[in-house]
Design an enzyme around this catalytic site. Structure first.
Site, PDB file in Angstrom:
ATOM      1  N   GLU A 147      -5.833  -8.667   0.960  1.00 42.11           N
ATOM      2  CA  GLU A 147      -6.579  -8.263   2.158  1.00 42.11           C
ATOM      3  C   GLU A 147      -8.020  -8.025   1.765  1.00 42.11           C
ATOM      4  O   GLU A 147      -8.297  -7.582   0.643  1.00 42.11           O
ATOM      5  CB  GLU A 147      -6.033  -6.949   2.761  1.00 42.11           C
ATOM      6  CG  GLU A 147      -4.648  -7.053   3.346  1.00 42.11           C
ATOM      7  CD  GLU A 147      -4.129  -5.740   3.939  1.00 42.11           C
ATOM      8  OE1 GLU A 147      -4.937  -4.895   4.360  1.00 42.11           O
ATOM      9  OE2 GLU A 147      -2.899  -5.587   3.969  1.00 42.11           O
ATOM     10  N   GLU A 168       0.792  -1.239   0.000  1.00 42.42           N
ATOM     11  CA  GLU A 168       0.000   0.000   0.000  1.00 42.42           C
ATOM     12  C   GLU A 168       0.820   1.284   0.000  1.00 42.42           C
ATOM     13  O   GLU A 168       0.715   2.130   0.899  1.00 42.42           O
ATOM     14  CB  GLU A 168      -0.972   0.001   1.179  1.00 42.42           C
ATOM     15  CG  GLU A 168      -2.024  -1.066   1.051  1.00 42.42           C
ATOM     16  CD  GLU A 168      -3.193  -0.880   1.993  1.00 42.42           C
ATOM     17  OE1 GLU A 168      -3.088  -0.067   2.922  1.00 42.42           O
ATOM     18  OE2 GLU A 168      -4.226  -1.545   1.790  1.00 42.42           O
TER      19      GLU A 168
HETATM   20  C1  BGP Z   1      -4.537  -1.848   5.093  1.00 42.40           C
HETATM   21  C2  BGP Z   1      -3.214  -2.301   5.629  1.00 42.40           C
HETATM   22  C3  BGP Z   1      -3.268  -3.200   6.786  1.00 42.40           C
HETATM   23  C4  BGP Z   1      -4.474  -3.055   7.669  1.00 42.40           C
HETATM   24  C5  BGP Z   1      -5.753  -2.708   6.970  1.00 42.40           C
HETATM   25  C6  BGP Z   1      -6.841  -2.200   7.873  1.00 42.40           C
HETATM   26  O1  BGP Z   1      -4.403  -0.504   4.770  1.00 42.40           O
HETATM   27  O2  BGP Z   1      -2.428  -2.912   4.643  1.00 42.40           O
HETATM   28  O3  BGP Z   1      -2.033  -3.139   7.428  1.00 42.40           O
HETATM   29  O4  BGP Z   1      -4.249  -2.487   8.855  1.00 42.40           O
HETATM   30  O5  BGP Z   1      -5.602  -1.797   5.943  1.00 42.40           O
HETATM   31  O6  BGP Z   1      -6.603  -0.860   8.234  1.00 42.40           O
HETATM   32  P1  BGP Z   1      -6.767  -0.364   9.697  1.00 42.40           P
HETATM   33  O7  BGP Z   1      -5.815  -1.163  10.518  1.00 42.40           O
HETATM   34  O8  BGP Z   1      -6.422   1.088   9.695  1.00 42.40           O
HETATM   35  O9  BGP Z   1      -8.187  -0.608  10.053  1.00 42.40           O
END
Ligand code: BGP
Length: 459
Positions: free
Chosen positions: A362, A166
């Site tokens: 994800e 990301e």
């Molecule tokens: C993405 C990332 C993750 C994860 C997820 C959820 O941006 O790759 O590392 O954390 O989002 O985001 P958050 O933890 O802010 O809810």
């Protein structure tokens, strides 16, 4: 649930990242990363990276749970500072390497395919302090050295690699790159886009190196793909949605897959009066080093309307408003539940990149959760998984070459912005932001749902 378009060898997986799950923040030679330092700034308000879900000491138990669930892949990241604690060492930290050897060997023993991210938000703070991190071209060499070390060490037993997680998120939240977020917007973004450029160069070098050394391997970025929809069917809103989606998500994929920086991206930098600092060999580096698959982080859609009073020569981020669609369900943190958006997004990937293999790296739903009598009921997460898997199946029927689905996250872990309160796991971890508690693992309803789904789709 019968998923007729999903083949037998499909990799049903789950996802985590090192700083969010491992803890042991200074154990066995690990150095501190920018992710550690950012989290310590909020230690008063929420959980930091010191212990988190303590995967570092619970990995055997967690991998056994993965086996019990029936996972075919596990997408995780290597902590850069376990390998190069300060970032600029000549030789890697042997104890750091040993930890990931143990993980990868055990996954192989359980027939779970490792999908390994090299860099997930955790550049060594040593490099940020030494020369400003990614803003400096020196980071390219230090990342390439680190990636080369991982490939030499694990290349024989890891087939699926992700270089950078990301990148666009780090550019927007530029303190994740060590750039002061209180700088005036123009100055802040100029630094962040120079850093972004250096990451493109670094990843291209690593793509090439990996594909030459390991021709059977897959290597690509893990991109934040925010499928962006217009608030109305008016052409100006459609244009706003397209421009934002191109700039934020597709620029990352276009550079990785096509090996050149798209016109719509440089057009926006011109609006900041910003000229990237480049070297003559960069055009060739980008062309020669391309991805052969895409990691896609997909959570929800974003709905936007054009700010019609803002002139066209203003930077993209100033030209739209985000809109809430009251017909959709939202998490407490404003992320919507819009599974058809996933099919639509996957179709767009096929339109643009043809049959390139896609790994959904994800996809997940967050909740505040409590355990009751050893059980965690998470019906919305079950519906979320069901809906998104159904839509992925339809996209595959349409022809999209999805090869793996890895929901975020396997166990509950530290959220990037919201500590431990915002949980995503299929497995509950008994801890809160401020109490470490037992750290015991409990299978949520979504764990059983996913286990059954994987089992039923063995064919
Ligand atoms: C993405 C990332 C993750 C994860 C997820 C959820 O941006 O790759 O590392 O954390 O989002 O985001 P958050 O933890 O802010 O809810």
């Amino acid at each position: 649930m019968k998923l007729s378009s999903i083949p037998e060898n499909f990799m049903w997986g789950a996802s985590t990242s090192a700083f969010q799950v491992e803890g042991a923040y200074q154990e066995n030679g690990k150095g501190l990363s920018i992710a550690d330092i950012r989290s310590f700034r909020n230690s008063e308000k929420q959980l930091d990276t010191k212990v988190t879900s303590d995967f570092y000491h619970h990995w055997e138990e967690d991998l056994l749970l993965m086996k019990e669930l029936g996972l075919k892949s596990y997408r995780f990241s290597v902590s850069w500072t376990r390998i190069f604690p300060n970032g600029d060492e000549e030789k890697p930290n042997k104890e750091g390497l040993a930890f990931y050897h143990k993980i990868i060997d055990r996954l192989r023993e359980y027939n779970i395919e490792p999908i390994v991210t090299m860099y997930h938000f955790d550049q060594p703070i040593g490099l940020v302090e030494k020369y400003g991190g990614w803003v400096s071209r020196q980071s390219v060499d230090d990342f390439v050295k680190y990636a080369k070390c991982l490939l030499e060490e694990f290349g024989g037993k890891v087939k699926y690699w992700l270089t950078i997680n990301e990148q666009a998120v780090m550019v927007v939240a530029s303190d994740m790159l060590g750039i002061d977020k209180d700088l005036p917007i123009q100055e802040r973004f100029c630094k962040a886009f120079q850093a972004n450029y250096h990451m493109w160069i670094a990843q291209a070098i690593v793509f090439k190196m990996c594909r030459e050394k390991f021709p059977d391997s897959y290597i690509g970025p893990a991109v934040s793909y925010i499928t962006t929809l217009p608030a109305t069917r008016k052409s100006y809103d459609m244009m706003a949605a397209k421009e934002l989606e191109d700039f934020y998500s597709f620029a990352q994929m276009d550079v990785a897959v096509k090996g050149e920086i798209p016109y719509y991206f440089t057009n926006e930098l011109d609006k900041l009066n910003f000229k990237l600092q480049t070297k003559p060999e960069d055009v060739r580096i980008l062309q020669e080093g391309t991805a052969n698959y895409l990691g896609v982080n997909w959570y929800c859609t974003t709905i936007v309307e054009s700010k019609r009073d803002v002139p066209e020569d203003q930077f993209i981020f100033l030209r739209f408003n985000r809109i809430r669609d009251n017909d959709l369900l939202y998490t407490d943190w404003g992320w919507n539940f819009d599974p058809i958006g996933l099919r639509y997004g996957l179709r767009q990937l096929m339109d643009r990149y043809g049959k390139i293999p896609v790994v959904i790296t994800e996809c997940g739903w967050s909740e505040k959760e409590e355990i009751e009598d050893g059980q965690v009921h998470d019906p919305v997460r079950v519906d979320y998984l069901k809906g998104h898997i159904e839509q992925m199946n339809l996209a595959m029927k349409d022809g999209v070459n999805v090869i793996s689905f890895n929901p975020w996250s396997f166990v509950d872990l530290l959220s990037v912005g919201e500590g431990m309160e915002k949980r995503y796991g299929l497995v509950y971890v008994d801890r809160t932001d401020f109490e470490t508690r037992t750290l015991k693992r409990y299978k949520k309803d979504s764990f059983y749902f996913y286990q059954e789904l994987i089992h039923d789709n063995k064919h």
